[in-house]
Design a protein around this motif. Structure first.
Motif, PDB file in Angstrom:
ATOM      1  N   ALA A 261      49.933  24.390  33.292  1.00 45.12           N
ATOM      2  CA  ALA A 261      49.471  24.971  31.382  1.00 45.12           C
ATOM      3  C   ALA A 261      48.867  25.689  31.120  1.00 45.12           C
ATOM      4  CB  ALA A 261      49.611  23.440  31.005  1.00 45.12           C
ATOM      5  N   PHE A 262      48.411  26.669  30.359  1.00 43.83           N
ATOM      6  CA  PHE A 262      47.407  28.007  30.310  1.00 43.83           C
ATOM      7  C   PHE A 262      48.214  28.350  28.612  1.00 43.83           C
ATOM      8  CE2 PHE A 262      51.833  29.520  32.214  1.00 43.83           C
ATOM      9  CZ  PHE A 262      52.309  30.220  31.338  1.00 43.83           C
ATOM     10  N   PRO A 263      46.621  28.753  28.594  1.00 44.52           N
ATOM     11  CA  PRO A 263      47.056  29.042  27.139  1.00 44.52           C
ATOM     12  C   PRO A 263      47.637  29.754  26.312  1.00 44.52           C
ATOM     13  CG  PRO A 263      44.726  29.404  28.026  1.00 44.52           C
ATOM     14  CD  PRO A 263      45.445  28.766  29.302  1.00 44.52           C
ATOM     15  N   VAL A 264      47.340  29.632  25.283  1.00 41.53           N
ATOM     16  CA  VAL A 264      48.729  31.598  24.483  1.00 41.53           C
ATOM     17  C   VAL A 264      48.783  32.081  23.493  1.00 41.53           C
ATOM     18  CG1 VAL A 264      50.821  30.545  26.800  1.00 41.53           C
ATOM     19  CG2 VAL A 264      50.662  29.594  24.346  1.00 41.53           C
ATOM     20  N   SER A 265      48.949  32.713  23.355  1.00 38.93           N
ATOM     21  CA  SER A 265      48.546  33.446  21.623  1.00 38.93           C
ATOM     22  C   SER A 265      49.181  32.643  21.003  1.00 38.93           C
ATOM     23  CB  SER A 265      49.595  34.521  21.131  1.00 38.93           C
ATOM     24  OG  SER A 265      49.219  35.558  20.302  1.00 38.93           O
ATOM     25  N   THR A 266      47.964  32.862  20.138  1.00 41.58           N
ATOM     26  CA  THR A 266      48.164  31.220  18.718  1.00 41.58           C
ATOM     27  C   THR A 266      49.772  32.037  18.398  1.00 41.58           C
ATOM     28  OG1 THR A 266      46.734  32.490  17.277  1.00 41.58           O
ATOM     29  CG2 THR A 266      46.129  30.978  18.182  1.00 41.58           C
ATOM     30  N   ALA A 267      50.231  33.471  18.228  1.00 44.06           N
ATOM     31  CA  ALA A 267      51.369  33.945  17.424  1.00 44.06           C
ATOM     32  C   ALA A 267      53.020  33.004  17.456  1.00 44.06           C
ATOM     33  CB  ALA A 267      51.520  35.628  17.815  1.00 44.06           C
ATOM     34  N   VAL A 268      52.649  32.039  18.877  1.00 42.76           N
ATOM     35  CA  VAL A 268      53.602  30.980  18.313  1.00 42.76           C
ATOM     36  C   VAL A 268      54.130  30.008  17.362  1.00 42.76           C
ATOM     37  CG1 VAL A 268      52.103  29.869  20.187  1.00 42.76           C
ATOM     38  CG2 VAL A 268      54.998  29.689  20.210  1.00 42.76           C
ATOM     39  N   GLY A 269      52.964  30.259  16.661  1.00 41.62           N
ATOM     40  CA  GLY A 269      52.930  29.576  15.856  1.00 41.62           C
ATOM     41  C   GLY A 269      53.519  29.585  14.565  1.00 41.62           C
ATOM     42  N   ASN A 270      54.084  30.830  14.506  1.00 44.95           N
ATOM     43  CA  ASN A 270      55.162  31.667  13.648  1.00 44.95           C
ATOM     44  C   ASN A 270      55.634  32.054  13.997  1.00 44.95           C
ATOM     45  OD1 ASN A 270      56.799  33.377  11.552  1.00 44.95           O
ATOM     46  ND2 ASN A 270      54.682  34.102  11.031  1.00 44.95           N
ATOM     47  N   VAL A 271      57.197  30.306  13.797  1.00 41.33           N
ATOM     48  CA  VAL A 271      58.601  30.435  14.646  1.00 41.33           C
ATOM     49  C   VAL A 271      59.314  31.996  13.780  1.00 41.33           C
ATOM     50  CG1 VAL A 271      59.019  28.112  13.654  1.00 41.33           C
ATOM     51  CG2 VAL A 271      58.856  29.896  12.500  1.00 41.33           C
ATOM     52  N   LYS A 272      58.536  33.051  13.057  1.00 37.08           N
ATOM     53  CA  LYS A 272      59.358  34.044  13.571  1.00 37.08           C
ATOM     54  C   LYS A 272      59.097  35.561  14.833  1.00 37.08           C
ATOM     55  CE  LYS A 272      59.216  34.308   8.383  1.00 37.08           C
ATOM     56  NZ  LYS A 272      58.887  35.301   7.204  1.00 37.08           N
ATOM     57  N   ASN A 273      57.687  34.819  14.414  1.00 30.97           N
ATOM     58  CA  ASN A 273      57.588  35.587  16.321  1.00 30.97           C
ATOM     59  C   ASN A 273      58.392  34.873  17.402  1.00 30.97           C
ATOM     60  OD1 ASN A 273      55.396  37.238  15.184  1.00 30.97           O
ATOM     61  ND2 ASN A 273      53.542  35.106  15.401  1.00 30.97           N
ATOM     62  N   ASN A 274      58.919  36.147  18.150  1.00 34.98           N
ATOM     63  CA  ASN A 274      60.037  35.780  19.533  1.00 34.98           C
ATOM     64  C   ASN A 274      59.234  36.817  20.215  1.00 34.98           C
ATOM     65  OD1 ASN A 274      61.641  34.781  20.904  1.00 34.98           O
ATOM     66  ND2 ASN A 274      62.269  33.369  18.981  1.00 34.98           N
TER      67      ASN A 274
END
Length: 253
Positions: free
Chosen positions: A225-238
């Protein structure tokens, strides 16, 4: 729970990995690094090759198929398909008894291939609303292999469609979850159940009754497990950047 995952493998790779006999995939899905509920996903399942003929004592065995299903299980008896958005996970502890899942657990089991899944860890920082900010983590097999998540599927008949309509049946699925193993429990107390390769056949075979002993948490140390960008919280981001490890200076603590 499991509310987001990544799935970037091509159909041809899944056909080989899971020893699939027939692909029922029309247009391939695009690689998806932010799979969210109600999206279409790949599923591996087994169905009868053909209905047994009258008096046939040796029907053909079920064949392993690759299909595209909608994430969010809609029970066959549901009046409103919107219920699926709330049924993305089924708890291992109750799956054999709950009316929404027990019929599927008996004969409609599947595998949901994933690169890994996301969970959010509450930090000491607060949002403007006074709630803890959450840091997303990506959890994947340490060896880079595919994650075969245990799933169930259902087929819902849309009463508004004509009997000969190609889209009169809606195929949907859910991910089974269990308590997280120790090294991941500090991030979230639940995690998807995995099906080990040597148990795939028994798990998928509709002639075999649902057995909880075929389901196991990931082996300790098998996932990272590793931290990733908070951008994943928006389903529009891919995009693949969503599963890239975050530099330490950007981690929300």
């Amino acid at each position: 729970m499991c509310g987001r995952y990544a799935s970037s493998r091509k159909p041809e790779d899944l056909l080989e990995e899971f020893e699939i006999v027939e692909s029922r995939v029309g247009a391939p899905l695009e690689p998806d690094y932010n799979v969210a509920p109600t999206k279409e996903v790949y599923a591996v399942l087994e169905r009868g090759a053909r209905p047994p003929a009258e008096g046939d004592d040796s029907p053909e065995p079920p064949e392993r198929q690759l299909r595209v299903l909608t994430w969010g299980l809609v029970p066959s008896w549901a009046k409103d398909p919107g219920i699926g958005s709330r049924m993305i996970n089924a708890r291992m502890e109750t799956v054999a008894e709950k009316p929404a899942y027990k019929r599927a657990f008996a004969v409609r089991r599947c595998l949901l291939p994933a690169d890994g899944y996301f969970e959010w860890y509450p930090t000491s920082q607060l949002t403007g609303a006074g709630k803890p900010r959450k840091q997303p983590f990506f959890i994947r097999p340490r060896d880079g292999g595919v994650l075969a998540m245990a799933g169930l599927y259902e087929i819902w008949r849309d009463p508004s469609k004509a009997d000969d309509a190609d889209d009169r049946f809606r195929w949907t699925c859910t991910v089974l979850t269990t308590e997280a193993e120790d090294s991941l429990g500090h991030i979230h107390d639940r995690m998807p159940l995995m099906v080990e390769r040597d148990r795939w056949s028994d798990w998928l075979d509709p002639r075999v009754a649902g057995r909880l002993d075929l389901l196991v948490p990931a082996a300790p140390g098998g996932l990272e497990a590793f931290p990733v960008s908070t951008a994943v919280g928006n389903v529009k981001n891919n995009g693949p950047e969503l599963v890239e490890p975050l530099p330490l200076e950007e981690v929300v603590e």
